[in-house]
Scaffold this motif. Structure first.
Motif, PDB file in Angstrom:
ATOM      1  N   TYR A 178       0.830  -1.209   0.000  1.00  7.49           N
ATOM      2  CA  TYR A 178       0.000   0.000   0.000  1.00  7.49           C
ATOM      3  C   TYR A 178       0.862   1.255   0.000  1.00  7.49           C
ATOM      4  O   TYR A 178       0.579   2.223  -0.714  1.00  7.49           O
ATOM      5  N   SER A 179       1.900   1.251   0.824  1.00  7.99           N
ATOM      6  CA  SER A 179       2.752   2.440   0.935  1.00  7.99           C
ATOM      7  C   SER A 179       3.449   2.751  -0.367  1.00  7.99           C
ATOM      8  O   SER A 179       3.637   3.922  -0.719  1.00  7.99           O
ATOM      9  N   GLY A 180       3.840   1.694  -1.113  1.00 11.10           N
ATOM     10  CA  GLY A 180       4.566   1.897  -2.345  1.00 11.10           C
ATOM     11  C   GLY A 180       3.693   1.996  -3.572  1.00 11.10           C
ATOM     12  O   GLY A 180       3.683   3.010  -4.267  1.00 11.10           O
ATOM     13  N   VAL A 181       2.918   0.940  -3.853  1.00  6.50           N
ATOM     14  CA  VAL A 181       2.087   0.918  -5.053  1.00  6.50           C
ATOM     15  C   VAL A 181       1.011   1.995  -4.984  1.00  6.50           C
ATOM     16  O   VAL A 181       0.641   2.586  -5.997  1.00  6.50           O
ATOM     17  N   GLY A 182       0.523   2.271  -3.776  1.00  9.14           N
ATOM     18  CA  GLY A 182      -0.498   3.303  -3.630  1.00  9.14           C
ATOM     19  C   GLY A 182      -0.037   4.654  -4.147  1.00  9.14           C
ATOM     20  O   GLY A 182      -0.840   5.451  -4.649  1.00  9.14           O
TER      21      GLY A 182
END
Length: 302
Positions: A178-182
């Motif tokens: 979530y932190s990255g792809v988001g």
């Protein structure tokens, strides 16, 4: 041969018991269909990603899908053991648990088939620490329940499955994802599915902490020691899985990131996940049995 039918006996179903409340929540929040998730934008987005971004995502999907397949297969001995013990409310919840694990596997399979399209063997992204947990430790702990229903075997199985695999590895992976792809602003179908999946997993983890608290109250501090010993055995493997088998300090200093998320942050998140659940289990040593059996659901860290 059974001696009674609980639902029509004087005791009836205990609708105040925590697992039954999880069962009710699963009916309300867990009935989502992987086939309803729209991957049309994801297919377009996939073609715009760099090769490095695609590889990072495939590494994570390989771990997510592999983990979901493993937990789907490995849960059945626990369900059978709980049924044998006559814990009807727990068994009712576990039927939704197994159903949800199968849906999670379906979701990642759909993404690979309909968005990625490649048939390459993604198991090459399973490092040695990952394999040790999912290919050896998890199935061994769960399969043991088929012939050993001792409190110790139950504690080891639930600690491995709920506390470590779901509570640490899966939650840390989803956090990083979530932190990255988001931040990419892409792959909305994938992110939607993972959001729904995380809601399911929060109930799974809550059941695991409930089961372990019950075992502690029923069998004493010895079980708490079994749990902490098992965690100490598995945490080095968790760290190895998260850092791809490298020394954590070296891995962090090298500046290697997953989706732009520093692995130091991932390790700190993993430790926080475990500490939260250990604090819950510590309370089981202080509360009376009734308080434990009717405990409110614990939130999963975001």
């Amino acid at each position: 041969m059974r001696d009674k039918i609980q639902s029509v006996s004087k005791s009836r179903l205990n609708t105040e018991l925590f697992p039954y409340k999880l069962y009710v929540k699963a009916k309300k929040f867990g009935i989502w269909n992987p086939e309803d998730i729209d991957f049309s934008q994801d297919r377009l987005d996939w073609e715009t990603l760099t090769e490095a971004e695609k590889k990072n995502i495939l590494i994570q999907i390989a771990q997510f899908a592999g983990g979901e397949e493993a937990v789907t297969i490995d849960l059945l001995p626990l369900v059978m053991m709980i049924a044998k013990e006559g814990r009807l409310e727990e068994e009712m919840y576990l039927t939704t648990f197994l159903f949800e694990e199968a849906k999670h596997l379906e979701f990642f399979t759909r993404f690979l088939e309909e968005v990625v399209g490649s048939k390459e063997d993604l198991s090459r992204y399973h490092n040695e620490a990952y394999k040790k947990i999912f290919y050896e430790e998890l199935p061994a702990a769960m399969e043991r329940l088929a012939h050993d229903q001792s409190p110790e075997a139950q504690a080891i199985a639930s600690t491995t499955y709920n506390m470590v695999v779901e509570g640490v590895l899966a939650e840390t992976g989803y956090h990083a994802f979530y932190s990255g792809v988001g931040k990419l602003g892409k792959l909305p179908g994938l992110l939607e599915g993972i959001s729904l999946l995380k809601m399911d997993e929060s109930r799974h983890i809550s059941y695991g902490t409930y089961l372990l608290q019950r075992l502690i109250k029923e069998h004493g501090d010895h079980i708490y020691n079994v749990i902490t010993n098992r965690i100490n055995e598995l945490m080095p493997l968790c760290i190895g899985s998260i850092t791809n088998g490298k020394n954590p300090d070296e891995h962090i200093q090298s500046g290697v990131k997953t989706f732009g998320v520093d692995n130091n942050d991932m390790l700190e998140f993993a430790k926080k996940q475990m500490n939260v659940r250990l604090d819950i289990l510590k309370r089981a040593r202080e509360n009376n049995l009734e308080e434990v059996l009717n405990i409110e659901e614990e939130p999963v860290l975001q």
